[in-house]
Design a protein around this motif. Structure first.
Motif, PDB file in Angstrom:
ATOM      1  N   GLU A 174       0.857  -1.185   0.000  1.00  0.00           N
ATOM      2  CA  GLU A 174       0.000   0.000   0.000  1.00  0.00           C
ATOM      3  C   GLU A 174       0.898   1.241   0.000  1.00  0.00           C
ATOM      4  N   GLY A 175       0.970   1.936  -1.099  1.00  0.00           N
ATOM      5  CA  GLY A 175       1.762   3.167  -1.154  1.00  0.00           C
ATOM      6  C   GLY A 175       3.180   2.953  -1.667  1.00  0.00           C
ATOM      7  N   ARG A 176       3.784   4.064  -2.083  1.00  0.00           N
ATOM      8  CA  ARG A 176       5.080   4.003  -2.751  1.00  0.00           C
ATOM      9  C   ARG A 176       6.199   3.528  -1.823  1.00  0.00           C
ATOM     10  N   THR A 177       6.041   3.727  -0.512  1.00  0.00           N
ATOM     11  CA  THR A 177       7.095   3.281   0.400  1.00  0.00           C
ATOM     12  C   THR A 177       6.872   1.854   0.889  1.00  0.00           C
ATOM     13  N   GLN A 229       7.901  -0.334  -3.641  1.00  0.00           N
ATOM     14  CA  GLN A 229       9.204   0.330  -3.689  1.00  0.00           C
ATOM     15  C   GLN A 229      10.218  -0.517  -4.467  1.00  0.00           C
TER      16      GLN A 229
END
Lengths: 447, 449
Positions: free
Chosen positions: A306-309, A314
């Motif tokens: 969930e999310g770029r990090t 990543q």
């Protein structure tokens, strides 16, 4: 996990769950001054209630509910709600069907009795049955043109070899052609009973009014009658990697889908195999609270993709640039939940990406995630929860969903429970549920 | 159950007496800062959330044909590096507090949206300012997002609806930027460079081109002070904003006689996609307001919801489709009014006839007063339901301001819809539904003729 669920008394419960005399559940929340009321009626009559030959019946019935009763013409209800500026619709899943509407609060008194009439006394007229079946066929054809739908169906067939979770919710043209209106009426009568039904009412209506209105509307349920019941069959446990490959026309990009079985709220019947299965090696206290496990798996899902990090986005999208997109999902289900990873990528990278994902799953089992990763995932899930409780219809949907699958408390306490997890808890959950050696996989390649 | 059978009760049930009345009297605070930024604040204390939408008067409409996809690529790279922060730093700032921050290049505007719990808002707004004011478009990130965009363009070809709509749009708009999806084409996107992004950025990203719309648990003074703090010392510079010069749209409105343009896409799909569309009035040109409101109403009448005309006639009565609908987006330049459905290939011709019949009916037969009133209730009720969340509030008012309609358009729109008559609706239909554009996708032998 060394915590217990926060007792209800310490929570401020903004909603009131009530059991009415006829065993119907009403969940009510008063939001004064918002002008709107949302009603969401949840029925434990999803596709898992069907016997195999009746696959698709629960969803088809959801369409037929709107075809009226002896007293309401087909389409008349939709017209009444939308003509008042409101909206209404319905949806069917494995564990439930639900019917919802949002409209001006003052219009509820005149319209809720009609929704109840549809739900309790659906006439399922013969000619409408035949006509609407064509619409369902169109809905099925649409999924046949969607690579993601086809791949997901293959995936769950890989996970659930006997359980109805492996069947398509829509059913198939072949099976639906064999069904009759009388069979659908018996399915309807058997399952649309008060003990299977939860009415959630959120908005500008006080509690006394809400109770009176729901009691007046939802009464005189028909007798359940006879309907063939689905008999649970033992599900063979996953002992290795179940792999399938699909080849599809007009495909511009390959897919990799992987799935693991998570906890069910009511445990699934499993074939006994005492030899190597990890869940049998675990001490029983780990099975005490499937909902807690589910919260933890939500955290793991957020940590992974969930999310770029997040770990997989990543590494696979941003750094190694092996995928167009990667996502993960955890869906809570009554008898067995599903944890999935999906990647959209070039066919040449399929094997490498699958191997990397398995390797990263091993890491989750051998080492704890960082505190900062845990904190990030907690914040994401708690924000998502807050962001999805802004409107009466969102709130009604959330309450109905959790109450139907688990309990109302889960809908409200979710952010608090999320906060209690440690990195060690997540490591334990990963080793319990997310084995890199036992999962189902589907790869989709161009023809 | 109180409802009794018989037509009299049923009729009462159908008598529409009220429509949704949400709190309409929201005060919208509007302030223009010294550097030209327009700030809108809608205070809404009901949830502990603040949403902001930062609009620039940019978007795909401002792209040349050779650079199609530029706005979209810029939106992907904008969050991937500033003078002080790397791509990962930026993502960490957002995700570590569970906020959401996104960018979008629409046809008529460029958008940065954010949503946070109230206590994190100041932090996120200052991050948004940094992204808007000092992005660096790192070469490696441009390359990555460019490759991903090219793949996304190819992937769109998997979706029959998207392919059919692409063909329809190209037939309608020719060389105009509205002809293409926001992603651009493989040819144009593969040619874009970092330098292109930089030039686009310098042209459009300036305070006097920016509208910041904020809704949630915050007072107008607090909100304006936060904007001043992060954006107050951003200066517009001396460059003039460019004047747009559009290629003519092939079949402009008010053609001489009803004609038909047809595009077909043979594919061995399980379902055919059938689309019938028309060019339709923009909101910008003077004198089109009456037609705009009338066509919004007709679009609702035809395609909105389970009781809409297309749904009832083609799905409920004839079982021809699962999905059948219509759309008429609000646009600065000539828009489009499109009806469409997915149907079994063998029904392709019948489906197209069905859509044509319904459009023709609007030209020849005025709506009854009941049809008119029901469509108004539906359109206005759903409009009200679309202004519940902070994101929705920030979006709609910021958008009106960006289109230079002003926040008062919220009221004006509702008045214009209420004022539509059967006659104005029919004359709008006669003007709009002249030159038909048809796009058919499905098995070859069934879509050709």
């Amino acid at each position: 996990m060394n915590f217990i669920r926060t007792p209800q008394s310490t929570l401020s419960l903004p909603a009131t769950p009530l059991k009415l005399a006829n065993k119907l559940t009403l969940i009510h929340q008063h939001i004064p001054g918002c002008g709107v009321a949302a009603v969401d009626v949840w029925v434990k009559a999803g596709s898992i209630r069907e016997i195999d030959q009746w696959s698709g019946m629960a969803h088809f019935l959801e369409h037929m509910i709107f075809k009226g009763t002896d007293r309401i013409l087909p389409g008349q209800f939709d017209y009444a709600i939308e003509g008042r500026g409101g909206m209404t619709n319905a949806a069917t899943s494995y564990d439930y069907a639900h019917y919802f509407m949002t409209l001006a609060a003052q219009d509820l008194v005149d319209t809720l009795p009609y929704l109840a009439e549809l739900l309790l006394h659906a006439a399922i007229p013969d000619e409408e049955f035949v006509r609407e079946r064509e619409v369902v066929f169109e809905e099925i054809y649409q999924t046949y043109d969607s690579p993601d739908c086809l791949a997901f169906q293959a995936l769950i067939e890989g996970v659930y070899q006997r359980h109805p979770y492996g069947r398509p919710i829509l059913g198939t043209e072949e099976l639906l052609k064999e069904r009759s209106p009388a069979e659908m009426r018996s399915f309807h009568r058997a399952h649309y009973q008060p003990e299977n039904m939860t009415v959630v009412l959120v908005g500008d209506l006080d509690q006394d009014e809400a109770i009176a209105l729901v009691e007046r509307s939802f009464r005189d349920f028909p007798s359940p009658g006879d309907c063939p019941q689905h008999e649970a069959e033992a599900e063979p446990p996953m002992t290795d990697i179940r792999r399938q490959e699909l080849r599809l026309p007009r495909l511009e990009q390959a897919r990799l889908m992987m799935a693991w079985m998570g906890p069910g709220i009511d445990p699934l019947v499993q074939e006994k195999r005492d030899d190597v299965l990890p869940w049998n090696r675990f001490s029983p206290e780990h099975h005490l609270d499937p909902i807690k496990d589910a919260c933890g798996l939500d955290l793991l899902s957020a940590t992974l993709a969930e999310g770029r990090t997040s770990r997989l986005v990543q590494e696979l999208r941003e750094e190694r640039q092996l995928v167009q997109e990667v996502s993960s999902g955890f869906s809570l289900q009554q008898e067995s939940s599903l944890f999935t990873i999906t990647a959209w990528l070039d066919a040449e990278n399929l094997e490498r990406v699958e191997a990397l994902i398995c390797d990263r799953f091993s890491h989750l089992i051998t080492a704890r995630i960082n505190e900062s990763e845990l904190e990030r995932s907690k914040r994401l899930l708690c924000s998502d929860h807050a962001f999805s409780t802004e409107t009466p219809s969102q709130i009604a949907g959330l309450y109905g969903y959790y109450h139907t699958l688990a309990d109302l408390e889960t809908a409200i306490a979710y952010p608090q429970w999320i906060q209690e997890f440690t990195t060690e808890d997540l490591q334990n959950l990963a080793s319990q549920y997310l084995s890199p050696y036992r999962y189902a996989a589907v790869v989709v390649k161009p023809l | 159950m109180r409802c009794v059978s018989g037509s009299s009760r049923a009729k009462d049930f159908l008598t529409v007496t009220s429509t949704i009345a949400l709190p309409q009297n929201r005060t919208i605070h509007r302030r223009i800062l010294n550097n030209g930024i327009t700030v809108l604040v809608i205070e809404n204390p009901s949830a502990d959330i603040i949403a902001a939408r930062l609009f620039l008067k940019a978007g795909t409409r401002w792209e040349s044909r050779e650079k199609a996809g530029l706005s979209n690529l810029l939106s992907a790279v904008l969050t991937k590096g500033t003078e002080r922060l790397s791509s990962l730093d930026i993502a960490e700032r957002v995700e570590s507090i569970g906020a959401s921050l996104g960018t979008d290049a629409a046809s008529d505007y460029f958008l940065l949206s954010l949503k946070t719990v109230s206590s994190d808002f100041a932090d996120m707004l200052s991050l948004a300012a940094e992204l808007m004011r000092s992005p660096t478009f790192p070469e490696a990130e441009v390359g990555l997002e460019q490759r991903l965009t090219l793949q996304a363009i190819r992937s769109q070809q998997e979706q029959p609806f998207t392919v059919a709509f692409d063909r329809l749009r190209q037939a309608m708009y020719g060389q105009h930027p509205y002809a293409l999806s926001g992603l651009g084409t493989e040819e144009t996107v593969s040619q874009l460079t970092r330098q292109d992004l930089q030039e686009y950025y310098e042209t459009h990203f300036r305070p006097d081109n920016l509208v910041i719309s904020i809704a949630g648990r915050i007072t107008p003074d607090e909100a304006v002070a936060l904007v001043e703090e992060s954006f107050g010392d951003w200066s517009a510079g001396s460059k003039q904003r460019p004047i747009l010069n559009f290629p003519a749209i092939a079949g402009q409105l008010n053609g001489t006689s009803p004609t038909e343009h047809r595009v077909t896409t043979p594919q061995e799909t399980q379902q055919s996609i059938v689309m019938l569309g028309y060019l339709a009035p923009s909101l910008q040109a003077h004198g089109t307001m009456t037609d705009y409101a009338a066509l919004k109403l007709l679009n609702t009448y035809l395609g909105n919801g389970l009781s809409s005309r297309l749904f009832v006639e083609l799905r409920e009565k004839r079982g021809l489709a699962y999905e059948v609908s219509a759309f008429y987006p609000t646009r600065l330049n000539t828009s489009h009014f499109v009806t469409y459905m997915g149907t079994a290939p063998v029904n392709t011709a019948i489906a197209l006839d069905g859509l044509k019949t319904e459009i023709e009916r609007l030209r020849t037969t005025p709506l009854t007063s009941e049809e008119l009133q029901t469509a108004k209730n539906k359109l206005l009720g759903q409009y009200a339901l679309g202004k519940q969340t902070n994101s929705q509030l920030a979006q709609i008012f910021g958008w009106y301001e960006t289109l230079e309609l002003g926040v008062e358009f919220d009221t004006r729109f509702q008045e214009e819809v209420a004022a539509v008559t059967a006659e104005t609706a029919q004359s709008a239909a006669l003007r709009c539904f002249e030159t038909a554009y048809i796009s058919l996708l499905g098995p070859a032998q069934l879509i050709s003729e």
